[in-house]
Write an enzyme that holds these catalytic residues in place. Structure first.
Site, PDB file in Angstrom:
ATOM      1  N   ASP A  38       0.832  -0.849   0.098  1.00  0.00           N
ATOM      2  CA  ASP A  38       0.258  -0.173   0.039  1.00  0.00           C
ATOM      3  C   ASP A  38       0.574   1.401  -0.239  1.00  0.00           C
ATOM      4  O   ASP A  38       0.861   2.443   0.588  1.00  0.00           O
ATOM      5  CB  ASP A  38      -1.368   0.202   1.077  1.00  0.00           C
ATOM      6  CG  ASP A  38      -2.277  -1.206   1.128  1.00  0.00           C
ATOM      7  OD1 ASP A  38      -2.181  -1.169   0.230  1.00  0.00           O
ATOM      8  OD2 ASP A  38      -3.226  -1.660   2.080  1.00  0.00           O
ATOM      9  N   GLU A  39       2.318   1.283  -0.468  1.00  0.00           N
ATOM     10  CA  GLU A  39       2.986   2.748  -0.654  1.00  0.00           C
ATOM     11  C   GLU A  39       3.019   2.659  -1.894  1.00  0.00           C
ATOM     12  O   GLU A  39       4.335   3.679  -1.756  1.00  0.00           O
ATOM     13  CB  GLU A  39       4.054   1.915   0.569  1.00  0.00           C
ATOM     14  CG  GLU A  39       3.992   2.354   1.936  1.00  0.00           C
ATOM     15  CD  GLU A  39       4.866   2.307   3.221  1.00  0.00           C
ATOM     16  OE1 GLU A  39       6.199   2.466   2.089  1.00  0.00           O
ATOM     17  OE2 GLU A  39       4.740   1.837   4.123  1.00  0.00           O
TER      18      GLU A  39
END
Length: 285
Positions: A229-230
């Site tokens: 999620d980055e």
């Protein structure tokens, strides 16, 4: 009767230096092209130059590329040439939540999204009827351990090669992608997830959000990388909520935001409006 000109979309990235726009414009004139849309950006952070053009020209792809070749060589362009509106081959991965998948397939059917979905691949069978309603092939493979996860990801790569897939969309596919698959799909896989402040993880994030009295619910669409999620962010949206809403109402609002945000990210990608600049994106809206 003269054939109608082809509407091309040209995107490129290169080291920023004087003369780029002049040279590209000259090449387009040499191809008897007419620029109908033009956007550019010079990144002071990375020293790179980004440009997106739409061009009407009565030339073949080979003729257009030949006109561009001297500029490509001179400025070492990382470039892409496509036809405006050509559907992007898109593989969709899903689990059990229907909202993101339903929105994508509905928008494809209505023509809002220029995507061609040859398959929905899921790790649960729950969404088979939904895909069938839209006439899209569906396949499910359970992911329960390392072996089955490897088999699922092998199927992803098989389908990517078989159909010439240009984009993989994780429409609430609730499995962590392996670093190997992330690398294979670098720059062409998009994920969606909810966004809270603070970030609630684990089970029932909307119930956690309700218990803490959140005032904003959002969603983030980003490229998939091995850092969970980055990845580089493509689109984000947010909506204000209040104490009167139940966890179920918060979930419904959040799912709407997830669908809206993912849809926009896919649309921009399919229109060649998303360019990578290291860990961030340049979006030509």
């Amino acid at each position: 009767m003269t054939a109608a000109p082809t509407h091309w979309v040209l995107t490129f990235v290169c080291v920023d230096r004087p003369g780029i726009v002049h040279a590209v414009s000259g090449a387009i004139v040499a191809a008897s092209g007419n620029i109908t849309e033009s956007q550019q950006f010079a990144s002071a952070d990375t020293g790179r130059f980004f440009m997106r053009l739409q061009v009407e020209a009565s030339v073949t792809r080979d003729e257009f590329e030949a006109a561009l070749a001297p500029v490509i060589d001179r400025f070492q362009l990382d470039w892409n040439l496509d036809i405006v509106g050509r559907p992007t081959k898109t593989l969709v991965l899903a689990s059990t939540a229907p909202h993101a998948l339903n929105d994508l397939l509905f928008r494809q059917r209505t023509g809002y999204l220029a995507v061609d979905v040859p398959l929905v691949l899921a790790n649960h069978p729950d969404l088979a009827d939904l895909a069938g309603f839209y006439g899209v092939p569906f396949e499910s493979l359970a992911v329960t351990d390392a072996s089955s996860k490897a088999a699922f990801e092998a199927r992803v790569l098989d389908e990517v090669e078989r159909h010439g897939v240009e984009l993989v969309v994780l429409a609430r596919y609730m499995q962590i992608i392996s670093p190997e698959l992330c690398e294979a799909l670098a720059g062409r896989a998009i994920n969606i997830h909810h966004s809270f402040l603070p970030g609630f993880k684990g089970a029932n994030p909307y119930r956690q959000a309700h218990a803490r009295g959140v005032k904003l619910i959002g969603a983030t669409a980003h490229f998939v990388t091995s850092d969970l999620d980055e990845g580089p962010i493509i689109e984000q949206n947010v909506v204000r909520v209040d104490h009167s809403q139940t966890p179920q109402q918060l979930m419904a609002i959040g799912q709407d935001e997830e669908s809206r945000t993912l849809r926009q990210a896919v649309k921009w990608f399919s229109e060649h409006r998303v360019l990578r600049d290291g860990d961030r994106t340049i979006i030509f809206r």
